[in-house]
Design a protein around this motif. Structure first.
Motif, short mmCIF file in Angstrom:
data_model
loop_
_atom_site.label_atom_id
_atom_site.label_comp_id
_atom_site.label_asym_id
_atom_site.label_seq_id
_atom_site.Cartn_x
_atom_site.Cartn_y
_atom_site.Cartn_z
N PRO A 28 -1.63 7.60 -45.28
CA PRO A 28 -2.54 7.27 -44.18
C PRO A 28 -2.21 5.92 -43.57
O PRO A 28 -1.76 5.00 -44.26
N LYS A 29 -2.45 5.82 -42.25
CA LYS A 29 -2.22 4.55 -41.57
C LYS A 29 -3.38 3.62 -41.86
O LYS A 29 -4.42 4.02 -42.34
N GLY A 30 -3.19 2.36 -41.52
CA GLY A 30 -4.24 1.39 -41.76
C GLY A 30 -3.74 0.26 -42.65
O GLY A 30 -2.55 0.15 -42.96
N GLU A 31 -4.66 -0.59 -43.07
CA GLU A 31 -4.30 -1.74 -43.89
C GLU A 31 -3.72 -1.29 -45.22
O GLU A 31 -4.21 -0.38 -45.86
N LYS A 32 -2.63 -1.96 -45.61
CA LYS A 32 -1.97 -1.64 -46.87
C LYS A 32 -2.52 -2.52 -47.99
O LYS A 32 -2.55 -3.75 -47.87
N VAL A 33 -2.95 -1.89 -49.07
CA VAL A 33 -3.50 -2.61 -50.21
C VAL A 33 -2.86 -2.06 -51.48
O VAL A 33 -2.80 -0.84 -51.69
N LEU A 34 -2.39 -2.95 -52.34
CA LEU A 34 -1.78 -2.54 -53.60
C LEU A 34 -2.86 -2.33 -54.67
O LEU A 34 -3.84 -3.08 -54.72
N PRO A 35 -2.68 -1.33 -55.51
CA PRO A 35 -3.66 -1.08 -56.58
C PRO A 35 -3.74 -2.25 -57.55
O PRO A 35 -2.72 -2.85 -57.91
N GLN A 36 -4.94 -2.57 -57.98
CA GLN A 36 -5.15 -3.62 -58.98
C GLN A 36 -5.16 -2.96 -60.35
O GLN A 36 -6.19 -2.62 -60.91
N VAL A 37 -3.96 -2.75 -60.88
CA VAL A 37 -3.83 -2.00 -62.13
C VAL A 37 -2.66 -2.55 -62.93
O VAL A 37 -1.69 -3.07 -62.36
N GLU A 38 -2.77 -2.46 -64.24
CA GLU A 38 -1.68 -2.85 -65.13
C GLU A 38 -1.44 -1.73 -66.12
O GLU A 38 -2.38 -1.19 -66.70
N TYR A 39 -0.16 -1.36 -66.29
CA TYR A 39 0.23 -0.33 -67.26
C TYR A 39 0.85 -1.04 -68.46
O TYR A 39 1.72 -1.90 -68.29
N VAL A 40 0.43 -0.65 -69.66
CA VAL A 40 0.89 -1.32 -70.88
C VAL A 40 1.34 -0.30 -71.91
O VAL A 40 0.59 0.62 -72.25
N VAL A 41 2.58 -0.47 -72.41
CA VAL A 41 3.04 0.27 -73.59
C VAL A 41 2.80 -0.65 -74.77
O VAL A 41 3.46 -1.69 -74.92
N ASP A 42 1.82 -0.29 -75.60
CA ASP A 42 1.36 -1.21 -76.64
C ASP A 42 2.42 -1.49 -77.70
O ASP A 42 2.58 -2.62 -78.16
N THR A 43 3.15 -0.46 -78.11
CA THR A 43 4.21 -0.64 -79.11
C THR A 43 5.45 0.11 -78.66
O THR A 43 5.49 1.35 -78.72
N VAL A 110 16.99 -5.91 -81.67
CA VAL A 110 16.79 -4.49 -81.38
C VAL A 110 15.69 -3.88 -82.24
O VAL A 110 15.07 -2.88 -81.85
N ASN A 111 15.40 -4.46 -83.39
CA ASN A 111 14.39 -3.91 -84.29
C ASN A 111 13.00 -4.52 -84.09
O ASN A 111 12.06 -4.16 -84.80
N GLU A 112 12.87 -5.42 -83.14
CA GLU A 112 11.57 -6.03 -82.89
C GLU A 112 10.65 -5.07 -82.14
O GLU A 112 11.10 -4.30 -81.27
N GLN A 113 9.37 -5.08 -82.47
CA GLN A 113 8.39 -4.26 -81.76
C GLN A 113 7.89 -5.02 -80.54
O GLN A 113 7.47 -6.18 -80.65
N ILE A 114 7.91 -4.35 -79.42
CA ILE A 114 7.66 -5.00 -78.13
C ILE A 114 6.44 -4.38 -77.46
O ILE A 114 6.23 -3.17 -77.53
N THR A 115 5.65 -5.22 -76.83
CA THR A 115 4.61 -4.76 -75.91
C THR A 115 5.11 -4.98 -74.50
O THR A 115 5.45 -6.11 -74.12
N LEU A 116 5.20 -3.89 -73.73
CA LEU A 116 5.77 -3.94 -72.38
C LEU A 116 4.68 -3.64 -71.36
O LEU A 116 3.99 -2.61 -71.47
N SER A 117 4.51 -4.52 -70.40
CA SER A 117 3.46 -4.32 -69.39
C SER A 117 4.01 -4.53 -67.99
O SER A 117 5.00 -5.24 -67.80
N CYS A 118 3.35 -3.89 -67.02
CA CYS A 118 3.79 -3.98 -65.63
C CYS A 118 2.58 -3.93 -64.71
O CYS A 118 1.66 -3.14 -64.93
#
Length: 284
Positions: A28-43, A110-118
């Protein structure tokens, strides 16, 4: 801000049907707004074989460490699902990846457990439309070990005229380091590893549908190829601007200009000398 948690990385291909729908159903046309959201892979546990395949195509050593850019590539799966599952205001096909910044605070095992967020960054005006960022963070425990800023351009009609280019700073004194023959199937091979099956990278036939004469190399593959060819410090920042498309197949040259704590690099076409990727690595 809303937060969605995942027990593992969502599969990139699950987002593609919605990407294709974007060709049919216009935003849709109109003002562009980005979602206020964060995705997280906990482990996030790294798949050693997948990492080895990534290292092989990009040129990194299998030394028990995770290249910071590999984590940025994994986060693209989160980015795809953020753009297809949320109220994302732009058509995904046609977005242009113009810049990528990575900061690594220490070596990552490589063996460390990582939390990845975006999450999404700010929406900003651009001479050719609007640009926005994905902000990716990787933590081990509570320690930030990697941050990445990925910048995309959505071409839009704009009343703003392109600003006159200011006098550019003096170009680094590049020295040629290597010549690379990039094969025609590089895009397909990298897509199988990265999950980025954008049609402009896969084959000349599909790339022509989007206005390219041939398939073009993935920008993040080009950056990784450059970083794998530099002796990286334990902690560093790597900032890259994606310039002109690198057509497949292609012969390019890799050049660097090194100082005490900084290395500038350039990938350019051997014949035309036109730049594909320009970047800087700074030791922290």
């Amino acid at each position: 801000m809303n937060t969605r948690h995942f027990s593992q990385l969502p599969k990139p291909y699950l987002a593609y049907p919605k990407v294709i729908q974007g060709l049919i159903f216009k935003k849709p046309k109109g003002e562009k707004v980005l979602p206020q959201v964060e995705y997280v892979v906990d482990t996030l546990n790294i798949d050693a074989k997948h990492l080895e395949s990534y290292n092989e195509i990009c040129g990194f050593k299998n030394d028990g460490l995770i290249p910071a850019i590999y984590l940025a590539v994994l986060s693209q799966s989160l980015q795809m699902h953020m753009m297809t599952s949320e109220a994302f205001p732009f058509a995904i096909l046609g977005l242009v990846h113009i810049r990528n910044q990575i900061k690594q605070t220490r070596k990552i095992g490589v063996n460390e457990q990582i939390t990845l967020s975006c999450k999404f960054g700010e929406l900003q005006p651009h001479d050719k439309g609007l640009q926005f960022d994905f902000i990716t963070t990787a933590k081990v425990g509570g320690e930030v070990v990697m941050e990445s800023l990925t910048t995309y351009l959505s071409r839009q009609k704009t009343e703003k005229k392109a600003s006159e280019k200011s006098k550019e700073s003096k170009e680094p004194a590049y020295q040629p380091k290597a010549e690379w023959n990039i094969s025609e199937n590089t895009g397909r091979r990298y897509a199988l590893i990265s999950g980025d099956f954008n049609l402009i990278h896969i084959h000349a036939v599909t790339a022509k549908a989007f206005g390219f004469k041939q398939a073009i190399a993935h920008g993040m593959w080009s950056k990784a190829k450059a970083l794998a060819s530099i002796e990286l410090p334990a902690a560093y920042e790597a900032d890259v601007w994606f310039k002109l498309p690198m057509y497949l197949p292609s012969t390019v040259e890799f050049l660097t200009a090194a100082e005490s704590k900084q290395t500038d690099f350039l990938i350019r076409n051997v014949k035309s000398k036109k730049p594909h990727v320009a970047g800087t690595v700074k030791a922290l």
